[in-house]
Enzyme design. Structure first.
Site, PDB file in Angstrom:
ATOM      1  N   LYS A 295      40.381  42.918  32.714  1.00 29.27           N
ATOM      2  CA  LYS A 295      40.484  41.572  33.289  1.00 29.27           C
ATOM      3  C   LYS A 295      39.302  40.691  32.889  1.00 29.27           C
ATOM      4  O   LYS A 295      39.476  39.513  32.570  1.00 29.27           O
ATOM      5  CB  LYS A 295      40.617  41.681  34.812  1.00 29.27           C
ATOM      6  CG  LYS A 295      41.971  42.296  35.210  1.00 29.27           C
ATOM      7  CD  LYS A 295      42.018  42.689  36.674  1.00 29.27           C
ATOM      8  CE  LYS A 295      43.390  43.257  37.053  1.00 29.27           C
ATOM      9  NZ  LYS A 295      43.384  43.879  38.393  1.00 29.27           N
TER      10      LYS A 295
ATOM     11  N   GLY B 290      48.834  53.559  49.827  1.00 33.21           N
ATOM     12  CA  GLY B 290      49.448  52.939  48.650  1.00 33.21           C
ATOM     13  C   GLY B 290      48.530  51.952  47.944  1.00 33.21           C
ATOM     14  O   GLY B 290      48.963  51.207  47.075  1.00 33.21           O
TER      15      GLY B 290
ATOM     16  N   LYS C 169      47.573  43.142  31.577  1.00 32.83           N
ATOM     17  CA  LYS C 169      46.150  42.952  31.285  1.00 32.83           C
ATOM     18  C   LYS C 169      45.663  43.825  30.139  1.00 32.83           C
ATOM     19  O   LYS C 169      44.904  43.387  29.286  1.00 32.83           O
ATOM     20  CB  LYS C 169      45.298  43.207  32.524  1.00 32.83           C
ATOM     21  CG  LYS C 169      45.495  44.591  33.092  1.00 32.83           C
ATOM     22  CD  LYS C 169      45.027  44.733  34.524  1.00 32.83           C
ATOM     23  CE  LYS C 169      45.484  46.057  35.082  1.00 32.83           C
ATOM     24  NZ  LYS C 169      46.812  46.023  35.658  1.00 32.83           N
TER      25      LYS C 169
ATOM     26  N   THR D 293      57.797  46.934  40.811  1.00 31.23           N
ATOM     27  CA  THR D 293      57.325  46.088  41.907  1.00 31.23           C
ATOM     28  C   THR D 293      57.347  44.600  41.543  1.00 31.23           C
ATOM     29  O   THR D 293      57.931  43.785  42.254  1.00 31.23           O
ATOM     30  CB  THR D 293      55.867  46.474  42.257  1.00 31.23           C
ATOM     31  OG1 THR D 293      55.828  47.886  42.450  1.00 31.23           O
ATOM     32  CG2 THR D 293      55.416  45.791  43.525  1.00 31.23           C
ATOM     33  N   VAL D 294      56.693  44.270  40.432  1.00 29.26           N
ATOM     34  CA  VAL D 294      56.546  42.850  40.088  1.00 29.26           C
ATOM     35  C   VAL D 294      57.871  42.256  39.620  1.00 29.26           C
ATOM     36  O   VAL D 294      58.245  41.141  40.012  1.00 29.26           O
ATOM     37  CB  VAL D 294      55.449  42.662  39.013  1.00 29.26           C
ATOM     38  CG1 VAL D 294      55.219  41.183  38.757  1.00 29.26           C
ATOM     39  CG2 VAL D 294      54.153  43.333  39.448  1.00 29.26           C
TER      40      VAL D 294
ATOM     41  N   ILE E 250      46.286  34.936  42.292  1.00 32.49           N
ATOM     42  CA  ILE E 250      45.259  33.889  42.286  1.00 32.49           C
ATOM     43  C   ILE E 250      45.362  33.054  41.014  1.00 32.49           C
ATOM     44  O   ILE E 250      45.297  33.600  39.922  1.00 32.49           O
ATOM     45  CB  ILE E 250      43.840  34.508  42.319  1.00 32.49           C
ATOM     46  CG1 ILE E 250      43.687  35.475  43.493  1.00 32.49           C
ATOM     47  CG2 ILE E 250      42.782  33.418  42.356  1.00 32.49           C
ATOM     48  CD1 ILE E 250      42.391  36.289  43.425  1.00 32.49           C
TER      49      ILE E 250
ATOM     50  N   GLU F  69      49.116  34.533  33.343  1.00 36.64           N
ATOM     51  CA  GLU F  69      48.352  34.271  34.574  1.00 36.64           C
ATOM     52  C   GLU F  69      48.260  35.504  35.466  1.00 36.64           C
ATOM     53  O   GLU F  69      47.236  35.775  36.083  1.00 36.64           O
ATOM     54  CB  GLU F  69      49.004  33.105  35.323  1.00 36.64           C
ATOM     55  CG  GLU F  69      48.356  32.714  36.638  1.00 36.64           C
ATOM     56  CD  GLU F  69      46.939  32.174  36.468  1.00 36.64           C
ATOM     57  OE1 GLU F  69      46.006  32.962  36.699  1.00 36.64           O
ATOM     58  OE2 GLU F  69      46.759  31.004  36.118  1.00 36.64           O
TER      59      GLU F  69
ATOM     60  N   GLY G  66      50.327  43.382  44.252  1.00 38.61           N
ATOM     61  CA  GLY G  66      51.470  43.360  45.155  1.00 38.61           C
ATOM     62  C   GLY G  66      52.627  42.589  44.562  1.00 38.61           C
ATOM     63  O   GLY G  66      52.446  41.743  43.685  1.00 38.61           O
TER      64      GLY G  66
ATOM     65  N   VAL H  80      45.393  38.734  35.542  1.00 38.50           N
ATOM     66  CA  VAL H  80      44.092  38.764  36.232  1.00 38.50           C
ATOM     67  C   VAL H  80      44.242  38.192  37.639  1.00 38.50           C
ATOM     68  O   VAL H  80      44.781  37.105  37.825  1.00 38.50           O
ATOM     69  CB  VAL H  80      43.036  37.916  35.492  1.00 38.50           C
ATOM     70  CG1 VAL H  80      41.696  37.993  36.213  1.00 38.50           C
ATOM     71  CG2 VAL H  80      42.886  38.358  34.042  1.00 38.50           C
TER      72      VAL H  80
END
Lengths: 427, 427
Positions: free
Chosen positions: A203, A185, A103, A12-13, A134, A127, A300, A130
């Site tokens: 985290k 999901g 993480k 996904t990432v 954001i 970054e 996501g 966590v």
């Protein structure tokens, strides 16, 4: 000068990172003078690479990325703490800079990795580990460093926040909302890491290490999940002017770092109480700045890739300028972790008990015996099948005493019908 | 190596900076290897310098700071756009790096200052100019640059947010809450910059310039204040599921940058709707990250000084490492500003009208004539003294048409008894 990237992991990432590069590489050059080129992609799934149009630079052997002298930055997105550790340490040893979203790796092997980066004179950035998209690690490492940070508290797991929000809004029970979250999901087939609080624990270990300049590792975080929370608890919270969140908490105290993850009753007036559904937020209190909060999507493809590529771009900016790493490990202090037994807070404790005379006085007697002062006790929800819910709320009490109460009540003959639901109160 | 600081301005924020240095200079050295020394302080008020224990390094002539070859970073905290501009440009020309909290200066002379910094090869930082202690400029310049930013919307003025919150909660009218805010020190004796929206306009000009990589100046921001808002409007908003905030808005659109400050009806479900009292928040939407929000105190000694000293520390870190400025002006594009006349949104418009037959049909006729479709019209509040409130809510309409409606209704004989209250709706 073009900064060359090697990507390990095309899930996904990783896919989100490729999408961002495809969409914006020209803008990065125009706006910031940063030139990026993805030169190698490693994955166990050639199909994923194909789906993202990077078959021509695909390999299934990450060593090919580590040994490629052209690659400046390795992006590790496979997760876990075994192969990922080898990738990250191997990349640093090979003189590459590393960006990771991992993480568990940073919360477990953070010190080793920071030291390896320092020894190699290379950068490590994380970054995305966590709060998904954001910005929180960069603000803690740069914008807020003029503060002594007093507290970091976060809703850092979207799955459990979605479940608790739905339980509160719809009155559905735990297994129902879990099934719904899995269908949508938002929860894994094996939800243990989320509902057990372990994801949040990793985290807060990372955040506390940065905020307090003192290493906190995953195994030092007291962790309790949400599996015993029921709609009746959320209703009780609402009646008291509270909501229930799975909070990852780290406070600086005179005795050391108080760090823990557990379901928490939070006043509805608290800014974190406004964070619902899959959204995440991290609330930071500094001695100069006061209260701040960083809100956004905690997971996501797009959000996590936004954070990963933000790290990559900022790193590339420095590499193009020939700048050595400016910020290394900042864990210069060695603060103790406050033992959980010493925690002093208020408690909401719901017992599922036999509906018979004597149960109230028997349980209340145990509270008294262990010096835990009771503020209220109320029968909640419906009686059914000879079972009833007794909800205690205590005044500020010591965790060790509350534990003794729970242990002793568990031993009482013919009283408990289920595990108690314990929710600490954060005022 | 010690980085030497010259401070110009010893008011609230300057005093806060001195306090932070006194409290934490040792920690900065220990945690980050950053050594700071305040070597010169300039102010028009020797008493303020004395109160902060810096009389020994006091001067009333800022030229003494600019001409001091030892000073690495000049901190400008006097505000305004005349002397402050001379201080900032003079410092850059003298080969010093500059940190400022001056929103008006950056929103008006930003381009000149960025160019002067670039010409001098020095850094200029201004995190404290927007959102007080909230990290927002650094996240936009670093963490979120992998995104195309679609929107930045902020509650960036604490005075007006405090006033609107109290008007909504207590039903007090504008002049009452203004007086209360002034008594509590949340509003100036001359509140024009706040209640007129000009403070917020400067801030959104700065944020939009960074977010969209295209210079927006203060005079390009359409600005409307809150002076015509009354409790009846807040009640109407609540009934419709909205709250009213003074929003600073910047959207990227196909036609250019839509940037404006005005009272706005915002759905109560929007994250910005949770921001009450003097608190500020900036909501940012990026194409990859989605929605994020940065919340915190928008003003005050501690918060603003936190941001100023964060800039100073991060800058000092680079200076100690001998690093040239890494991020200069990023306004590489030249996007047009969308004319306000072309805005298309929904409108709430309350007219204070004569309580007599024919007024409804006369006003409604004007809406029809200018092609502004009305969704609802309702008489709100109490009739008194022959006066009544008529609240219109439109479907999506063009600003120029709505302006024509307002102009024509203002001309109607014996209809309006006061200026109308116009609140645009952001969905």
């Amino acid at each position: 000068m073009t900064i060359k990237l090697g990507l390990v992991g095309t899930g996904t990432v990783g896919g989100g990172c490729i999408d961002i590069l495809n969409a914006h590489a020209d803008s990065f050059a125009r706006h910031y003078g940063i030139n990026l080129e993805l030169v190698r992609v490693c994955s166990r799934n050639p199909e994923q690479a194909q789906a993202h149009g990077v078959s021509d630079i695909f390999t299934d052997d990450y060593q090919e990325i580590l040994s490629d002298p052209d690659i400046d930055i390795v992006i590790e997105l496979i997760g876990g703490t075994t192969v990922a550790r080898n990738v990250v340490l191997g990349a640093l040893a090979a003189g590459k800079n590393v960006v990771t979203a991992n993480k568990a790796l940073m919360a477990t092997h953070g010190q080793e990795i920071m030291e390896a980066a320092s020894a190699a004179g290379k950068e490590i950035a994380f970054e995305a580990s966590v709060g998904g998209g954001i910005p929180i690690i960069d603000p803690l490492k740069h914008c807020l460093i003029s503060n002594e940070i007093l507290s970091v508290m976060g809703i850092v797991n979207g799955t459990t926040n979605y479940m608790l929000t739905n339980m509160a809004e719809q009155g559905s029970d735990y297994s129902e909302v879990l099934r719904e979250a899995q269908l949508k999901g938002f929860a894994e087939a094996d939800p243990t890491a989320d509902v057990g609080g372990y994801d949040a624990a990793a985290k807060i270990a990372i955040l506390a290490s940065i905020a307090f300049n003192s290493r906190v590792t995953l195994d030092e975080v007291f962790t309790e999940g949400i599996t015993h929370i029921s709609p009746v608890d959320l209703e009780a919270a609402r009646d008291m002017g509270y909501c229930v969140k799975l909070l990852a908490i780290a406070h600086r105290t005179a005795e050391g770092i108080d760090v823990r993850v557990h379901p928490t009753m939070l006043p509805l007036t608290h800014q974190l109480a406004t964070v619902n559904g899959v959204m995440n937020a991290i609330y930071v209190v500094g001695d100069a700045v006061g209260e701040t909060m960083f809100f956004g999507p905690g997971a996501g493809a797009g959000p996590a890739a936004s954070a990963v590529m933000g790290d990559v771009l900022d790193m590339a900016r420095r590499l193009q300028a020939g700048v050595s790493p400016l910020v290394g490990c900042t864990c210069t202090d060695d603060l103790p972790i406050v033992p959980m037994a010493d925690l002093k807070t208020k408690y909401y404790i719901r017992f599922t008990v036999a509906d018979r005379p004597g149960v109230l006085s028997a349980t209340a007697g145990v509270f008294a015996k262990h010096d835990v002062s009771v503020r209220s006790v109320i029968q909640r929800g419906q009686k059914s099948g000879g079972i009833v819910n007794l909800a205690y709320v205590t005044h500020t009490a010591r965790e060790s005493n509350v534990r003794a109460v729970l242990d002793e009540i568990a031993q009482l003959e013919d009283v408990l019908r289920d595990e108690p639901s314990v929710i600490r109160v954060e005022d």
